[in-house]
Design a protein around this motif. Structure first.
Motif, PDB file in Angstrom:
ATOM      1  N   LEU A 190       1.884 -15.194   8.777  1.00 16.25           N
ATOM      2  CA  LEU A 190       0.692 -14.609   9.366  1.00 16.25           C
ATOM      3  C   LEU A 190       1.051 -13.546  10.407  1.00 16.25           C
ATOM      4  CD1 LEU A 190      -1.641 -17.692   9.843  1.00 16.25           C
ATOM      5  CD2 LEU A 190      -1.877 -15.832   8.205  1.00 16.25           C
ATOM      6  N   ASP A 191       2.053 -13.847  11.233  1.00 13.72           N
ATOM      7  CA  ASP A 191       2.435 -12.875  12.254  1.00 13.72           C
ATOM      8  C   ASP A 191       2.995 -11.613  11.595  1.00 13.72           C
ATOM      9  OD1 ASP A 191       4.811 -11.948  14.451  1.00 13.72           O
ATOM     10  OD2 ASP A 191       2.874 -12.527  15.267  1.00 13.72           O
ATOM     11  N   TRP A 192       3.787 -11.794  10.567  1.00  9.87           N
ATOM     12  CA  TRP A 192       4.377 -10.656   9.850  1.00  9.87           C
ATOM     13  C   TRP A 192       3.285  -9.794   9.232  1.00  9.87           C
ATOM     14  CZ3 TRP A 192       5.395 -10.711   4.160  1.00  9.87           C
ATOM     15  CH2 TRP A 192       6.104  -9.577   3.751  1.00  9.87           C
ATOM     16  N   ARG A 193       2.358 -10.422   8.507  1.00  8.80           N
ATOM     17  CA  ARG A 193       1.289  -9.654   7.879  1.00  8.80           C
ATOM     18  C   ARG A 193       0.374  -9.032   8.926  1.00  8.80           C
ATOM     19  NH1 ARG A 193       3.168  -7.415   4.519  1.00  8.80           N
ATOM     20  NH2 ARG A 193       1.140  -6.359   4.397  1.00  8.80           N
ATOM     21  N   LEU A 194       0.162  -9.757  10.026  1.00  8.06           N
ATOM     22  CA  LEU A 194      -0.699  -9.224  11.074  1.00  8.06           C
ATOM     23  C   LEU A 194      -0.194  -7.869  11.550  1.00  8.06           C
ATOM     24  CD1 LEU A 194      -3.020  -9.732  13.208  1.00  8.06           C
ATOM     25  CD2 LEU A 194      -1.204 -10.547  14.711  1.00  8.06           C
ATOM     26  N   MET A 195       1.109  -7.829  11.866  1.00  5.67           N
ATOM     27  CA  MET A 195       1.639  -6.600  12.456  1.00  5.67           C
ATOM     28  C   MET A 195       1.805  -5.485  11.434  1.00  5.67           C
ATOM     29  SD  MET A 195       1.315  -7.609  15.274  1.00  5.67           S
ATOM     30  CE  MET A 195       1.727  -6.142  16.185  1.00  5.67           C
ATOM     31  N   LYS A 196       1.706  -5.838  10.161  1.00  8.08           N
ATOM     32  CA  LYS A 196       1.800  -4.788   9.149  1.00  8.08           C
ATOM     33  C   LYS A 196       0.414  -4.346   8.696  1.00  8.08           C
ATOM     34  CE  LYS A 196       6.328  -4.625   7.313  1.00  8.08           C
ATOM     35  NZ  LYS A 196       6.802  -3.958   8.517  1.00  8.08           N
TER      36      LYS A 196
ATOM     37  N   LYS B 106     -10.079   4.335   8.360  1.00 13.94           N
ATOM     38  CA  LYS B 106     -10.012   4.551   6.918  1.00 13.94           C
ATOM     39  C   LYS B 106      -9.545   3.302   6.181  1.00 13.94           C
ATOM     40  CE  LYS B 106      -8.464   8.874   5.810  1.00 13.94           C
ATOM     41  NZ  LYS B 106      -7.532   9.998   6.011  1.00 13.94           N
ATOM     42  N   ALA B 107      -8.971   2.369   6.926  1.00 16.82           N
ATOM     43  CA  ALA B 107      -8.540   1.134   6.269  1.00 16.82           C
ATOM     44  C   ALA B 107      -9.766   0.265   6.082  1.00 16.82           C
ATOM     45  CB  ALA B 107      -7.499   0.431   7.131  1.00 16.82           C
ATOM     46  N   ARG B 108     -10.281   0.209   4.876  1.00 20.26           N
ATOM     47  CA  ARG B 108     -11.544  -0.471   4.668  1.00 20.26           C
ATOM     48  C   ARG B 108     -11.392  -1.968   4.482  1.00 20.26           C
ATOM     49  NH1 ARG B 108     -14.773   2.626   6.726  1.00 20.26           N
ATOM     50  NH2 ARG B 108     -16.549   1.942   5.530  1.00 20.26           N
ATOM     51  N   TYR B 109     -10.192  -2.429   4.256  1.00 23.35           N
ATOM     52  CA  TYR B 109     -10.048  -3.871   4.030  1.00 23.35           C
ATOM     53  C   TYR B 109     -10.354  -4.619   5.318  1.00 23.35           C
ATOM     54  CZ  TYR B 109      -5.365  -3.272   6.149  1.00 23.35           C
ATOM     55  OH  TYR B 109      -4.327  -2.961   6.991  1.00 23.35           O
ATOM     56  N   SER B 110     -10.779  -5.864   5.186  1.00 21.30           N
ATOM     57  CA  SER B 110     -11.153  -6.621   6.383  1.00 21.30           C
ATOM     58  C   SER B 110      -9.895  -7.073   7.111  1.00 21.30           C
ATOM     59  CB  SER B 110     -11.986  -7.844   5.991  1.00 21.30           C
ATOM     60  OG  SER B 110     -11.143  -8.852   5.490  1.00 21.30           O
ATOM     61  N   PRO B 111     -10.035  -7.273   8.434  1.00 26.43           N
ATOM     62  CA  PRO B 111      -8.869  -7.715   9.208  1.00 26.43           C
ATOM     63  C   PRO B 111      -8.257  -8.990   8.644  1.00 26.43           C
ATOM     64  CG  PRO B 111     -10.668  -7.140  10.666  1.00 26.43           C
ATOM     65  CD  PRO B 111     -11.210  -7.046   9.286  1.00 26.43           C
ATOM     66  N   LEU B 112      -9.097  -9.885   8.163  1.00 28.90           N
ATOM     67  CA  LEU B 112      -8.570 -11.136   7.630  1.00 28.90           C
ATOM     68  C   LEU B 112      -7.788 -10.899   6.347  1.00 28.90           C
ATOM     69  CD1 LEU B 112     -11.395 -13.745   8.305  1.00 28.90           C
ATOM     70  CD2 LEU B 112      -9.151 -13.550   9.362  1.00 28.90           C
ATOM     71  N   ALA B 113      -8.259  -9.949   5.548  1.00 25.21           N
ATOM     72  CA  ALA B 113      -7.516  -9.636   4.315  1.00 25.21           C
ATOM     73  C   ALA B 113      -6.120  -9.162   4.672  1.00 25.21           C
ATOM     74  CB  ALA B 113      -8.267  -8.584   3.505  1.00 25.21           C
ATOM     75  N   GLY B 114      -6.044  -8.391   5.742  1.00 27.82           N
ATOM     76  CA  GLY B 114      -4.727  -7.935   6.169  1.00 27.82           C
ATOM     77  C   GLY B 114      -3.881  -9.076   6.678  1.00 27.82           C
ATOM     78  N   PHE B 116      -3.978 -12.246   5.869  1.00 24.93           N
ATOM     79  CA  PHE B 116      -3.494 -13.150   4.821  1.00 24.93           C
ATOM     80  C   PHE B 116      -2.731 -12.436   3.718  1.00 24.93           C
ATOM     81  CE2 PHE B 116      -5.065 -16.831   6.648  1.00 24.93           C
ATOM     82  CZ  PHE B 116      -6.383 -16.699   7.044  1.00 24.93           C
ATOM     83  N   GLY B 117      -2.552 -11.144   3.882  1.00 23.03           N
ATOM     84  CA  GLY B 117      -1.742 -10.427   2.908  1.00 23.03           C
ATOM     85  C   GLY B 117      -2.372 -10.330   1.540  1.00 23.03           C
ATOM     86  N   LEU B 118      -3.681 -10.104   1.499  1.00 22.48           N
ATOM     87  CA  LEU B 118      -4.343  -9.979   0.207  1.00 22.48           C
ATOM     88  C   LEU B 118      -4.020  -8.623  -0.416  1.00 22.48           C
ATOM     89  CD1 LEU B 118      -7.841 -11.536   0.967  1.00 22.48           C
ATOM     90  CD2 LEU B 118      -5.767 -12.629   0.091  1.00 22.48           C
ATOM     91  N   PRO B 119      -4.045  -8.569  -1.753  1.00 21.73           N
ATOM     92  CA  PRO B 119      -3.631  -7.353  -2.465  1.00 21.73           C
ATOM     93  C   PRO B 119      -4.367  -6.097  -2.020  1.00 21.73           C
ATOM     94  CG  PRO B 119      -3.983  -9.134  -4.012  1.00 21.73           C
ATOM     95  CD  PRO B 119      -4.384  -9.666  -2.680  1.00 21.73           C
ATOM     96  N   SER B 120      -5.657  -6.224  -1.701  1.00 22.59           N
ATOM     97  CA  SER B 120      -6.405  -5.029  -1.315  1.00 22.59           C
ATOM     98  C   SER B 120      -5.776  -4.356  -0.114  1.00 22.59           C
ATOM     99  CB  SER B 120      -7.869  -5.392  -1.008  1.00 22.59           C
ATOM    100  OG  SER B 120      -7.916  -6.311   0.064  1.00 22.59           O
ATOM    101  N   SER B 121      -5.258  -5.148   0.798  1.00 22.31           N
ATOM    102  CA  SER B 121      -4.659  -4.552   1.987  1.00 22.31           C
ATOM    103  C   SER B 121      -3.381  -3.798   1.625  1.00 22.31           C
ATOM    104  CB  SER B 121      -4.389  -5.624   3.048  1.00 22.31           C
ATOM    105  OG  SER B 121      -3.372  -6.509   2.627  1.00 22.31           O
ATOM    106  N   PHE B 122      -2.592  -4.368   0.723  1.00 20.59           N
ATOM    107  CA  PHE B 122      -1.372  -3.681   0.319  1.00 20.59           C
ATOM    108  C   PHE B 122      -1.679  -2.330  -0.307  1.00 20.59           C
ATOM    109  CE2 PHE B 122       2.145  -6.393   1.159  1.00 20.59           C
ATOM    110  CZ  PHE B 122       1.678  -7.686   1.133  1.00 20.59           C
TER     111      PHE B 122
END
Lengths: 351, 254, 297
Positions: A190-196, B106-114, B116-122
């Motif tokens: 979570l911390d890793w993804r947060l900062m990225k 411009k980053a439209r994905y939600s903070p939570l998506a980012g 949890f590393g969801l594909p949309s954020s990538f």
């Protein structure tokens, strides 16, 4: 403004410039694998020492360290009452399993939510106050948690605290240690993804220069509270693990000394350095257990390390480990990043 | 249509009247200069336009939309980009990271998506990085992309700040002393950049400046502030010969 | 109720002494000294060391302990405050908290976990007010508090040294230019703050469960609340704030004991007085951060 996508595609390979080749990556992956293997093996090492129990607490402290880091490292806030969030998580987790019969995973969710709520209350205050006054309020908050909230009979059922059973199938110390390790993995992820991602960057931006952050469209109020919620949730999870590890939860654990210990292990670990925090947190958890008669010395060494870090080495252990961690993540073996100390962003300097 | 419209803007800090009845119009695709001696209230004016300060009286409108009550981050989302005198970048991270910060909206994905590393954020992060590279290339800043901002020379930091602001796709730029600390040749190059930005990116620019040659060369309109009041407004030639403006500066030109 | 108020005044004296140290260090270093209360515990430990282990006469031990505590304050200023002169204030604050933790750890190491008992300066009852016996120790506490209140007022307003201290805190560069050594002032401020903390601790110790960290545990937040309410920049405010908080807390205690026993939800909640003080702190910081007599927030 239209991006010339064809041109942009030509530029994308630049992102891979300077990265190691296939063999370089193999060596790094091997090294990372070895370290991970070492950590994973520790609970089942043979011998007389209760290493598994130590590792369990070490992992719990790592989660707390990461939690504190979200507030102090990433968001540039202060938290001298962090033990309150862990305590809330511990009590709520304990009550969930013991009194309400919830399955363990659900109790972790409850604990995380409780920690988040406890944190957001403080977060609202942090919108209004900052610096020294915020530090004072966090200290007071922690003390109220310890002296008032955790002593309410409805919660604790008397001064002895709440007794906690370990989740089914996880009665042994080894099992608890691995359970905690899994959650550490989750926290690190979570911390890793947060900062990225944009949330982490927003939090970092509001730490350094809140007005500039707002000027690029960052809703600093939202992201400040986001940081508190995430920090509280992580602390709550740590608490939910602490309850079965210790088999009981009582108010006396969550005092001023613990709050300071959490701050100092994060600072000594090095703000924003996951590796440093991992090492420092595990150290501060395990050392007192391993060297029982020297517990006092840890309480002495700890603050001394803190003072040393604050005065001489603001980057903490993270800074010392930086050549290695840089290499591991695909960079050269060098001190690439200079480290920020506590509250180096925003209004901090002597007036 | 006026992109930025300011009417009767006044603000008081305790006993000090920092701005008094300032009126301004910035029209589409204009480059407007805001000059005045130090302490005249120019940055305060910017702060009122961007919502950092709440004016005591007066109004601010952006493309006919009143924004006087709007919080700063919402004003930014309307398409206003702003730079700062002391460089509003996250100095502890790299240029590239700052370019990503600049594209926050411009980053439209939600903070939570980012989180949890969801594909949309990538996926979206990739687009943001591509966009960042493009702009850095445009500004000639590609070699610095992985450098920590605090380690860069002052002039490069200033250009980086402009790149970061541009990455958000603004319609209008508020630049606070963009050439401070620059040598005359650099300031001249900056003038070229401004003209290029205006024509290629259809930008409107309001710029606080001290560099008189730059202002004369590049600005369509100039406003002069002194002690919080609008002293004069007009074309660069009108302003530079305006007796009160000259007096305000006491004849010191840079 | 009267009893509670009297207790409140006596505790207020101790709190006020600590608050004074807080105001002083704030004026000197623009920081919140989270070790202020711990100086009190340290002094009490020195007192036990000198009077019971080394067996000095009580009053001699008292003075020596005070001097030793002042020395600790001096050392702390040298080793921690001075190097962090230009660091962010929160960093220094965390350092003071770390120092408090270190002190508690050393107390645990040296003293062990058994609680000590410190005898008062003089045994016995001074006067009886209503149903409450005011001990001689408590009377001495009030007397010292009153003397310091008047004396320090005079000191900071009328004497050269006192004015120098204030000048340093307000305008360090200018005072340096005029010839007053800011470094020496800083050392003086922290030593003196430590002494104030020490006085508070040694006066309080006979009345409390004397364990490592007892002053921090029982008084740190009260002292800070008092300092904030009085005005973090006001020395007189510290005295006023101390008394206010002391009395306020005891009134809350009285209300809790008398009325809340029967109240539906609230009766089970422990620490109501602490909670009330916390709420008061939050309210003051929100509504009037510069306190009653302070000049800045």
């Amino acid at each position: 403004m239209a991006i010339d996508l064809a041109h942009a595609r030509n530029l994308m390979p630049l992102l891979d410039e300077g990265k190691p080749d296939a063999r370089g990556w193999m060596t790094r992956r091997a090294a990372a694998g070895l370290i991970a293997a070492f950590v994973i093996i520790t609970p089942i090492l043979p011998g007389n020492l209760p290493i598994a129990s130590w590792v369990g607490l070490g992992m719990i402290y790592v989660i707390v360290g990461l939690s504190v880091n979200v507030l102090i490292g990433h968001a540039g806030q202060v938290s001298l009452g962090h033990q309150a969030f862990v305590g809330v998580g511990a009590f709520m987790g304990a009550l969930s399993t013991t009194r309400w019969g919830l399955p363990f995973l659900l109790s972790v969710v409850v604990a995380a939510a409780s920690g988040a709520i406890a944190a957001i209350l403080l977060g609202v205050v942090a919108l209004r106050l900052s610096g020294l006054y915020l530090a004072l309020i966090t200290l007071a908050y922690g003390e109220i948690a310890e002296k008032v909230i955790f002593n309410v009979p409805a919660i604790t059922g008397g001064g002895a605290g709440v007794l906690v059973n370990r989740p089914a199938g996880f009665e042994s110390n080894v099992a608890i240690a691995y359970l905690c390790m899994i959650f550490v993995g989750l926290a690190l992820f979570l911390d890793w993804r947060l900062m990225k991602s944009k949330a982490g960057r927003a939090i970092l931006a509001l730490r350094d220069n809140e007005i500039a952050a707002r000027s690029v469209g960052i809703n600093t109020t939202y992201y400040k509270l986001f940081a508190f919620v995430l920090s509280g949730a992580l602390a709550g999870i740590a608490g939910a693990l602490l309850a079965p590890w210790a088999r009981s939860v009582n108010a006396a654990t969550f005092d001023f000394k613990l709050a300071l210990t959490f701050v100092l292990m994060t600072a000594v670990g090095g703000l924003q350095s996951r590796a440093g925090i991992f090492v420092a947190s595990a150290f501060f958890a395990i050392f007192p257990l391993a060297f029982n008669q020297f517990t006092i010395y840890v309480l002495i060494i700890g603050p001394l390390l803190l003072l040393l870090t604050l005065i001489q080495f603001p980057g903490g252990m993270g800074q010392q480990l930086r050549p290695f961690t840089n290499w591991l993540t695909g960079g050269p073996f060098s001190m690439k990043r200079e480290h920020a100390g506590i509250s180096s962003g925003g209004s901090g300097g002597r007036p | 249509m006026a992109v930025l419209s300011v009417r009767d803007l006044s603000i008081r800090f305790g006993g000090l009247q920092a701005l008094a009845d300032v009126n301004m119009d910035v029209n589409e695709w204009e480059i407007v200069g805001l000059i005045g001696p130090n302490g005249a209230g120019k940055t305060t004016f910017f702060n009122c336009v961007m919502g950092v300060y709440t004016p005591t009286t007066g109004s601010v409108s952006y493309r006919e939309t009143p924004i006087t009550e709007m919080p700063t981050h919402e004003r930014a989302s309307l398409g206003i980009g702003r730079t700062f005198q002391n460089i509003g970048l996250v100095k502890s991270v790299s240029v590239m990271e700052n370019m990503l910060v600049g594209q926050h909206l411009k980053a439209r994905y939600s903070p939570l998506a980012g989180l949890f590393g969801l594909p949309s954020s990538f996926r979206e992060e990739k687009v943001l990085k591509a966009n960042a590279l493009e702009i850095l290339h445009f500004m000639g800043l590609l070699p610095y992309r992985d450098e920590r901002v605090s380690s860069l020379p002052y002039g490069i930091q200033k250009l980086t700040e402009i790149a970061v602001v541009l990455s958000g796709d603004p319609d209008m730029l508020l630049l606070d002393e963009p050439t401070s600390g620059m040598r005359p040749e650099e300031a001249h190059q900056f003038g070229d950049l401004l003209l290029k930005l205006r024509s290629e990116l259809n930008l409107t620019v309001l710029m606080i400046e001290h560099h008189v040659p730059l202002v004369v060369r590049v600005c369509d309109h100039v406003y002069c502030l002194n002690f919080g009041k609008l002293l004069a407004a007009g074309t660069p030639d009108e302003i530079r010969n305006h007796p009160e403006v000259v007096a305000a500066y006491l004849g010191t030109e840079e | 109720m009267l009893t509670f108020i009297i207790i409140g005044i006596i505790q207020g004296a101790v709190i006020g002494l600590l608050a004074l140290g807080i105001v002083l260090t704030y004026k000197g270093a623009k920081v919140f000294n989270f070790a202020q209360a711990e100086f009190g515990t340290i002094a009490a430990f020195f007192l036990v060391l000198f009077t019971q282990v080394i067996s000095l006469p009580y009053l001699v031990g008292w003075i020596v302990a005070l001097a030793a505590t002042g020395a600790v304050g001096f050392l702390f200023e040298r080793v921690v405050v001075r190097p962090l002169f230009n660091a962010p204030r929160v960093t220094l604050l965390v350092a003071t908290a770390g120092f408090a933790l270190l002190a508690i750890a050393l107390e645990l190491r040296i003293g062990g976990t058994t609680t000590q008992q410190v005898p008062p300066i003089a045994e016995g009852v001074l006067v009886r007010i209503g149903t409450f016996n005011v001990t001689i120790q408590q009377g001495i506490t009030l007397a010292i508090f009153a003397v310091l209140a008047v004396g320090l007022n005079y000191f900071f307003a009328k004497t050269d040294l006192g004015l120098a201290v204030l000048a340093t805190s307000q305008e360090p560069v200018a005072t340096e230019l005029v010839g007053i050594g800011t470094k020496r002032m800083s050392a003086f401020i922290w030593s003196f703050a430590a002494v104030l903390g020490g006085v508070a601790g040694m006066l309080q110790a006979p009345d409390t469960i004397f364990e490592p960290g007892f002053m921090t545990r029982n008084f740190l937040l009260l002292a800070f609340t008092a300092a904030v309410i009085g005005g973090i920049t006001s020395l007189q405010g510290a005295f006023v704030g101390g008394l206010l908080i002391g009395v306020f807390r005891q009134i809350m205690n009285y209300l809790d004991v008398t009325y809340l026993e029967e109240a539906p939800i609230l009766h089970g909640i422990p620490g109501i007085p602490e909670l009330a003080v916390f709420v008061l702190l939050v309210v003051v910081l929100y509504v009037r951060p510069k306190g009653l007599l302070g000049t800045e927030a």
